[in-house]
Design a protein around this motif. Structure first.
Motif, PDB file in Angstrom:
ATOM      1  N   ARG A 391       4.373   8.956  -2.377  1.00  0.00           N
ATOM      2  CA  ARG A 391       3.156   9.331  -1.648  1.00  0.00           C
ATOM      3  C   ARG A 391       2.778   8.127  -0.795  1.00  0.00           C
ATOM      4  NH1 ARG A 391       4.734  13.167  -3.647  1.00  0.00           N
ATOM      5  NH2 ARG A 391       3.701  14.825  -4.801  1.00  0.00           N
ATOM      6  N   PRO A 392       2.323   8.341   0.418  1.00  0.00           N
ATOM      7  CA  PRO A 392       1.959   7.192   1.263  1.00  0.00           C
ATOM      8  C   PRO A 392       0.843   6.373   0.633  1.00  0.00           C
ATOM      9  CG  PRO A 392       1.201   9.265   2.227  1.00  0.00           C
ATOM     10  CD  PRO A 392       2.097   9.623   1.095  1.00  0.00           C
ATOM     11  N   GLY A 393       1.081   5.066   0.524  1.00  0.00           N
ATOM     12  CA  GLY A 393       0.078   4.168  -0.033  1.00  0.00           C
ATOM     13  C   GLY A 393       0.356   3.717  -1.442  1.00  0.00           C
ATOM     14  N   LEU A 394       1.281   4.378  -2.152  1.00  0.00           N
ATOM     15  CA  LEU A 394       1.560   3.974  -3.529  1.00  0.00           C
ATOM     16  C   LEU A 394       2.271   2.620  -3.561  1.00  0.00           C
ATOM     17  CD1 LEU A 394       2.641   7.273  -5.335  1.00  0.00           C
ATOM     18  CD2 LEU A 394       0.365   6.256  -5.073  1.00  0.00           C
ATOM     19  N   ASP A 395       2.104   1.920  -4.669  1.00  0.00           N
ATOM     20  CA  ASP A 395       2.632   0.570  -4.822  1.00  0.00           C
ATOM     21  C   ASP A 395       4.090   0.595  -5.279  1.00  0.00           C
ATOM     22  OD1 ASP A 395       0.055  -1.383  -4.781  1.00  0.00           O
ATOM     23  OD2 ASP A 395      -0.445   0.548  -5.673  1.00  0.00           O
ATOM     24  N   VAL A 396       4.910  -0.268  -4.664  1.00  0.00           N
ATOM     25  CA  VAL A 396       6.320  -0.388  -5.044  1.00  0.00           C
ATOM     26  C   VAL A 396       6.674  -1.868  -5.148  1.00  0.00           C
ATOM     27  CG1 VAL A 396       7.069   1.813  -4.057  1.00  0.00           C
ATOM     28  CG2 VAL A 396       7.036  -0.247  -2.627  1.00  0.00           C
ATOM     29  N   GLU A 397       7.842  -2.124  -5.751  1.00  0.00           N
ATOM     30  CA  GLU A 397       8.304  -3.509  -5.897  1.00  0.00           C
ATOM     31  C   GLU A 397       9.816  -3.579  -5.691  1.00  0.00           C
ATOM     32  OE1 GLU A 397       7.168  -7.377  -8.573  1.00  0.00           O
ATOM     33  OE2 GLU A 397       7.229  -5.419  -9.571  1.00  0.00           O
ATOM     34  N   HIS A 398      10.239  -4.644  -5.006  1.00  0.00           N
ATOM     35  CA  HIS A 398      11.654  -4.915  -4.752  1.00  0.00           C
ATOM     36  C   HIS A 398      11.982  -6.263  -5.396  1.00  0.00           C
ATOM     37  CE1 HIS A 398      15.200  -6.246  -2.423  1.00  0.00           C
ATOM     38  NE2 HIS A 398      15.443  -4.953  -2.258  1.00  0.00           N
ATOM     39  N   PRO A 399      13.151  -6.403  -6.023  1.00  0.00           N
ATOM     40  CA  PRO A 399      13.442  -7.658  -6.736  1.00  0.00           C
ATOM     41  C   PRO A 399      13.459  -8.893  -5.848  1.00  0.00           C
ATOM     42  CG  PRO A 399      15.390  -6.236  -6.623  1.00  0.00           C
ATOM     43  CD  PRO A 399      14.235  -5.415  -6.188  1.00  0.00           C
ATOM     44  N   VAL A 400      13.708  -8.736  -4.558  1.00  0.00           N
ATOM     45  CA  VAL A 400      13.768  -9.884  -3.639  1.00  0.00           C
ATOM     46  C   VAL A 400      12.563  -9.890  -2.689  1.00  0.00           C
ATOM     47  CG1 VAL A 400      15.084 -11.013  -1.807  1.00  0.00           C
ATOM     48  CG2 VAL A 400      16.282  -9.982  -3.750  1.00  0.00           C
ATOM     49  N   LEU A 401      12.249  -8.746  -2.119  1.00  0.00           N
ATOM     50  CA  LEU A 401      11.193  -8.659  -1.114  1.00  0.00           C
ATOM     51  C   LEU A 401       9.803  -8.621  -1.729  1.00  0.00           C
ATOM     52  CD1 LEU A 401      12.948  -6.098   1.248  1.00  0.00           C
ATOM     53  CD2 LEU A 401      12.731  -8.567   1.570  1.00  0.00           C
ATOM     54  N   GLY A 402       9.727  -8.379  -3.022  1.00  0.00           N
ATOM     55  CA  GLY A 402       8.439  -8.398  -3.709  1.00  0.00           C
ATOM     56  C   GLY A 402       7.694  -7.078  -3.640  1.00  0.00           C
ATOM     57  N   ARG A 403       6.368  -7.173  -3.730  1.00  0.00           N
ATOM     58  CA  ARG A 403       5.533  -5.975  -3.787  1.00  0.00           C
ATOM     59  C   ARG A 403       5.230  -5.472  -2.384  1.00  0.00           C
ATOM     60  NH1 ARG A 403       2.802  -4.892  -8.783  1.00  0.00           N
ATOM     61  NH2 ARG A 403       1.497  -3.520  -7.547  1.00  0.00           N
ATOM     62  N   GLY A 404       5.025  -4.165  -2.315  1.00  0.00           N
ATOM     63  CA  GLY A 404       4.643  -3.542  -1.053  1.00  0.00           C
ATOM     64  C   GLY A 404       4.075  -2.166  -1.305  1.00  0.00           C
ATOM     65  N   TRP A 405       3.955  -1.378  -0.241  1.00  0.00           N
ATOM     66  CA  TRP A 405       3.427  -0.022  -0.391  1.00  0.00           C
ATOM     67  C   TRP A 405       4.198   0.943   0.506  1.00  0.00           C
ATOM     68  CZ3 TRP A 405       0.965   2.068   4.005  1.00  0.00           C
ATOM     69  CH2 TRP A 405       0.569   1.160   4.986  1.00  0.00           C
ATOM     70  N   VAL A 406       4.244   2.185   0.060  1.00  0.00           N
ATOM     71  CA  VAL A 406       5.042   3.207   0.721  1.00  0.00           C
ATOM     72  C   VAL A 406       4.354   3.674   1.997  1.00  0.00           C
ATOM     73  CG1 VAL A 406       6.022   5.527   0.497  1.00  0.00           C
ATOM     74  CG2 VAL A 406       5.987   3.980  -1.488  1.00  0.00           C
ATOM     75  N   VAL A 407       5.080   3.644   3.095  1.00  0.00           N
ATOM     76  CA  VAL A 407       4.616   4.300   4.321  1.00  0.00           C
ATOM     77  C   VAL A 407       5.071   5.754   4.300  1.00  0.00           C
ATOM     78  CG1 VAL A 407       4.696   4.286   6.843  1.00  0.00           C
ATOM     79  CG2 VAL A 407       4.654   2.118   5.581  1.00  0.00           C
ATOM     80  N   HIS A 408       6.378   5.971   4.126  1.00  0.00           N
ATOM     81  CA  HIS A 408       6.895   7.328   3.899  1.00  0.00           C
ATOM     82  C   HIS A 408       8.334   7.218   3.406  1.00  0.00           C
ATOM     83  CE1 HIS A 408       9.297   7.185   7.597  1.00  0.00           C
ATOM     84  NE2 HIS A 408       8.205   6.793   8.241  1.00  0.00           N
ATOM     85  N   VAL A 409       8.828   8.302   2.846  1.00  0.00           N
ATOM     86  CA  VAL A 409      10.211   8.387   2.382  1.00  0.00           C
ATOM     87  C   VAL A 409      10.820   9.654   2.965  1.00  0.00           C
ATOM     88  CG1 VAL A 409      11.752   8.557   0.388  1.00  0.00           C
ATOM     89  CG2 VAL A 409       9.688   7.150   0.241  1.00  0.00           C
ATOM     90  N   ARG A 410      11.979   9.515   3.595  1.00  0.00           N
ATOM     91  CA  ARG A 410      12.738  10.650   4.145  1.00  0.00           C
ATOM     92  C   ARG A 410      14.140  10.591   3.550  1.00  0.00           C
ATOM     93  NH1 ARG A 410       8.257  11.350   5.351  1.00  0.00           N
ATOM     94  NH2 ARG A 410       7.301  11.726   7.392  1.00  0.00           N
ATOM     95  N   GLY A 411      14.406  11.540   2.675  1.00  0.00           N
ATOM     96  CA  GLY A 411      15.698  11.507   1.992  1.00  0.00           C
ATOM     97  C   GLY A 411      15.800  10.253   1.151  1.00  0.00           C
ATOM     98  N   ARG A 412      16.819   9.437   1.424  1.00  0.00           N
ATOM     99  CA  ARG A 412      17.012   8.201   0.665  1.00  0.00           C
ATOM    100  C   ARG A 412      16.601   6.982   1.492  1.00  0.00           C
ATOM    101  NH1 ARG A 412      16.666   8.433  -4.176  1.00  0.00           N
ATOM    102  NH2 ARG A 412      18.042   6.633  -4.527  1.00  0.00           N
ATOM    103  N   GLN A 413      15.863   7.219   2.588  1.00  0.00           N
ATOM    104  CA  GLN A 413      15.377   6.128   3.423  1.00  0.00           C
ATOM    105  C   GLN A 413      13.869   5.961   3.208  1.00  0.00           C
ATOM    106  OE1 GLN A 413      17.573   4.274   5.585  1.00  0.00           O
ATOM    107  NE2 GLN A 413      19.017   5.403   4.289  1.00  0.00           N
ATOM    108  N   ALA A 414      13.467   4.789   2.737  1.00  0.00           N
ATOM    109  CA  ALA A 414      12.045   4.522   2.484  1.00  0.00           C
ATOM    110  C   ALA A 414      11.538   3.507   3.497  1.00  0.00           C
ATOM    111  CB  ALA A 414      11.847   3.981   1.064  1.00  0.00           C
ATOM    112  N   THR A 415      10.402   3.839   4.102  1.00  0.00           N
ATOM    113  CA  THR A 415       9.733   2.890   4.988  1.00  0.00           C
ATOM    114  C   THR A 415       8.607   2.242   4.200  1.00  0.00           C
ATOM    115  OG1 THR A 415      10.261   4.218   6.929  1.00  0.00           O
ATOM    116  CG2 THR A 415       8.500   2.595   7.160  1.00  0.00           C
ATOM    117  N   VAL A 416       8.616   0.915   4.134  1.00  0.00           N
ATOM    118  CA  VAL A 416       7.713   0.169   3.257  1.00  0.00           C
ATOM    119  C   VAL A 416       7.150  -1.027   4.015  1.00  0.00           C
ATOM    120  CG1 VAL A 416       7.553  -1.150   1.097  1.00  0.00           C
ATOM    121  CG2 VAL A 416       9.037   0.860   1.231  1.00  0.00           C
TER     122      VAL A 416
END
Length: 450
Positions: A391-416
């Motif tokens: 959902r747009p705005g939810l919190d996510v984390e990447h092991p290298v890039l750190g924390r962020g938030w979802v802009v949108h996800v299309r298929g297996r492509q996530a914009t963060v």
């Protein structure tokens, strides 16, 4: 004035010591606080589906005409540059706890009205002689601890205090002394008075009542004949600034519930029954969080033509048994006479009680079927981000890039956007979830420090 009204007026406070605090554009302000790239930009928080509704619009979005309770589709047309975000209630609750705890340093009598507003009785604390100073200090401490703006109004009644905080928005402080009440109150539009909704306003319009001054000129018997005995007497008093309600911190919640507007109208007994189960289960989760049980179950049904009906079922005694309450929800919905396409379903529990009948389940129950494309709340199970749980705005984390938030996800492509409350604003990045998986994580929430 009627002798009864004079008696009421004689019981009013003689000085402005009731404080009303209201966080400005709360949900959107929290999102702007937590997401640096959104600061100063229009933000809309609410349902993100085709029939979503705006919960909160930031002041930047309001300048374009967007507002709460508006359909999200219309708000997006009015404010096309706005970021549209799904609500993150865990974050809002954390900020709310700090706001309420800070208000509690003014007085032991704090009455929360909602997650972002409360009354405070300064007579019960140490600041009755300097309410403006106390309000200025508490606003500064809330901003320091949360980064959020809170507007405050002060008067000798709840009515005046709440109207004053509204008049002081955004980020303002207004004290209305008793001697200035009429100058403040009488020019206000009658819709500003709490409790006057569209139907009551339309009835008053037929009397040429458009301002509080117009309302005050009406005789008591005219008001009671127009809007009913109880409402008429209440409006007669409020138009004169008479409001004897105390600040009551122990006030019991009157109801809990949930409702769902569907992306497409649903039709057919099986789909509607499954939808009632899903909404009832969300309402049951909120009842469980509240504690205790309920005696009355209300179903709300809105049809495709926007006709809305509510029906209720009252049990012999309060119950916390899910099966019994779910069955009552179905019974109440059937009483609404569902025979057409349904746009919205709601289930709410009333006559709440701390003591309720509860039986243990005989076995595991199957989860309710999914009948719509958007959950009632953000996903509670954390794990790998997918298109289905994003959902747009939810919190996510990447092991290298750190924390962020979802802009949108299309298929297996996530914009963060990889940013958080303490980082500089970030640009959007596209991440391939197959080669670079992301985890949904809880929000970073502030902690109350006395």
């Amino acid at each position: 004035m009627d002798p009864l009204q004079l008696a009421d007026a004689s019981r009013l406070r003689t000085r402005a010591t009731v404080l009303h605090a209201d966080a400005d554009s709360f949900f959107a302000a929290v999102e702007q606080r937590d997401k640096p790239s959104l600061r100063g930009r229009p933000v809309l928080v609410g349902g993100t589906g085709p029939r979503g509704v705006v919960s909160t619009a930031s002041y930047e979005a309001r300048r374009s005409g967007a507002r709460s309770a508006m359909s999200m589709s219309r708000a997006r047309r009015l404010s096309p540059a706005a970021a549209v975000l799904f609500p993150r209630f865990e974050a809002y609750s954390a900020y709310s706890r700090i706001i309420m705890a800070t208000l509690g340093t003014l007085s032991e009598l704090v009455e929360p009205l909602s997650i972002d507003e409360a009354f405070v009785d300064l007579e019960a604390g140490l600041f009755a002689d300097d309410p403006a100073g106390a309000a200025a200090d508490v606003r500064a401490r809330i901003r320091e601890r949360t980064g959020l703006a809170v507007s405050i109004g002060i008067g000798r009644t709840k009515l005046i205090a709440k109207l004053a905080s509204e008049a002081g928005k955004p980020d303002g402080l207004l004290v209305v002394e008793p001697a200035d009440e009429d100058d403040f109150l009488l020019p206000l539009p009658v819709r500003a008075v709490p409790g006057i909704g569209p139907a009551t306003a339309a009835a008053l319009e037929r009397l040429d009542v458009r301002t509080v001054a117009d309302l005050r000129r009406q005789e008591l018997d005219v008001l009671t004949m127009t809007v009913g005995e109880s409402s008429g007497v209440n409006l007669f008093r409020l138009a004169r600034g008479i409001d004897l309600r105390p600040v009551a911190p122990g006030g019991e919640r009157k109801s809990v519930g949930a409702e769902r507007t569907f992306a497409e109208d649903i039709f057919g007994a099986d789909l509607i029954a499954a939808a009632i189960d899903r909404v009832a289960d969300e309402a049951l989760r909120r009842l469980t969080a509240h504690g205790g049980g309920a005696r009355t179950v209300v179903a709300k049904v809105r049809f495709a033509d926007f006709t809305t009906l509510t029906r209720s079922v009252t049990l012999p005694q309060p119950s916390a048994e899910p099966a019994e309450l779910r069955a009552a929800a179905h019974q109440a919905a059937r009483a609404a006479g569902i025979s057409d396409s349904v746009r919205l379903l709601g289930v709410s529990f009333h006559n709440l009680s701390a003591h309720a009948q509860l039986t243990l389940p005989w076995g595991d129950e199957e989860p309710p079927p999914v009948v719509d494309d958007e959950p009632l709340e953000a996903p509670t199970s954390l794990g790998p981000l997918t298109e289905e749980n994003s959902r747009p705005g939810l919190d996510v984390e990447h092991p290298v890039l750190g924390r962020g938030w979802v802009v949108h996800v299309r298929g297996r492509q996530a914009t963060v956007r990889f940013e958080s409350v303490d980082t500089p604003p970030a640009r959007s990045q596209v991440v391939d979830l197959d080669t670079d998986p992301l985890l949904l994580v809880p929000p970073l929430t502030p902690v109350w420090v006395p």
